[in-house]
Scaffold this motif. Structure first.
Motif, PDB file in Angstrom:
ATOM      1  N   SER A 135       0.844  -1.197   0.000  1.00 62.81           N
ATOM      2  CA  SER A 135       0.000   0.000   0.000  1.00 62.81           C
ATOM      3  C   SER A 135       0.875   1.242   0.000  1.00 62.81           C
ATOM      4  O   SER A 135       2.090   1.177   0.229  1.00 62.81           O
ATOM      5  CB  SER A 135      -0.905   0.003   1.236  1.00 62.81           C
ATOM      6  OG  SER A 135      -0.120   0.221   2.395  1.00 62.81           O
ATOM      7  N   ASN A 136       0.271   2.385  -0.254  1.00 60.81           N
ATOM      8  CA  ASN A 136       1.018   3.648  -0.231  1.00 60.81           C
ATOM      9  C   ASN A 136       1.653   3.888   1.136  1.00 60.81           C
ATOM     10  O   ASN A 136       2.792   4.360   1.225  1.00 60.81           O
ATOM     11  CB  ASN A 136       0.103   4.813  -0.596  1.00 60.81           C
ATOM     12  CG  ASN A 136      -0.211   4.865  -2.082  1.00 60.81           C
ATOM     13  OD1 ASN A 136       0.472   4.239  -2.889  1.00 60.81           O
ATOM     14  ND2 ASN A 136      -1.255   5.592  -2.438  1.00 60.81           N
ATOM     15  N   ASP A 137       0.918   3.572   2.214  1.00 60.05           N
ATOM     16  CA  ASP A 137       1.454   3.772   3.562  1.00 60.05           C
ATOM     17  C   ASP A 137       2.680   2.896   3.807  1.00 60.05           C
ATOM     18  O   ASP A 137       3.664   3.339   4.396  1.00 60.05           O
ATOM     19  CB  ASP A 137       0.381   3.488   4.625  1.00 60.05           C
ATOM     20  CG  ASP A 137      -0.715   4.545   4.639  1.00 60.05           C
ATOM     21  OD1 ASP A 137      -0.435   5.694   4.222  1.00 60.05           O
ATOM     22  OD2 ASP A 137      -1.834   4.223   5.071  1.00 60.05           O
ATOM     23  N   GLU A 138       2.631   1.642   3.331  1.00 56.83           N
ATOM     24  CA  GLU A 138       3.784   0.746   3.491  1.00 56.83           C
ATOM     25  C   GLU A 138       4.990   1.266   2.718  1.00 56.83           C
ATOM     26  O   GLU A 138       6.125   1.237   3.205  1.00 56.83           O
ATOM     27  CB  GLU A 138       3.437  -0.662   3.013  1.00 56.83           C
ATOM     28  CG  GLU A 138       2.447  -1.379   3.909  1.00 56.83           C
ATOM     29  CD  GLU A 138       1.987  -2.704   3.312  1.00 56.83           C
ATOM     30  OE1 GLU A 138       1.878  -3.670   4.088  1.00 56.83           O
ATOM     31  OE2 GLU A 138       1.740  -2.766   2.089  1.00 56.83           O
TER      32      GLU A 138
END
Length: 63
Positions: A44-47
């Motif tokens: 994901s973008n957060d990861e």
């Protein structure tokens, strides 16, 4: 002669080989490719942002 010194007479007597054969060149159109490229990201973008922050933190620690 010291380091970096040169004999100016040597500069005048240099011969340059400027005869180039057409066969020596590279055909740039020889390896052209037409098509599409697709990417699939499993993170994901957060990861990805967390990973980037970790990399930047490690880089600052190493400098």
């Amino acid at each position: 002669m010291g380091f970096g010194s040169y004999d100016e007479s040597e500069q005048e007597n240099q011969d340059y080989d400027t005869d180039f054969d057409d066969d020596d060149g590279v055909n740039t159109a020889e390896n052209t490719h037409d098509g599409d490229v697709e990417y699939e990201f499993s993170a994901s973008n957060d990861e990805l942002l967390d990973k980037l922050a970790d990399i930047k933190e490690q880089d600052q620690e190493n400098t």
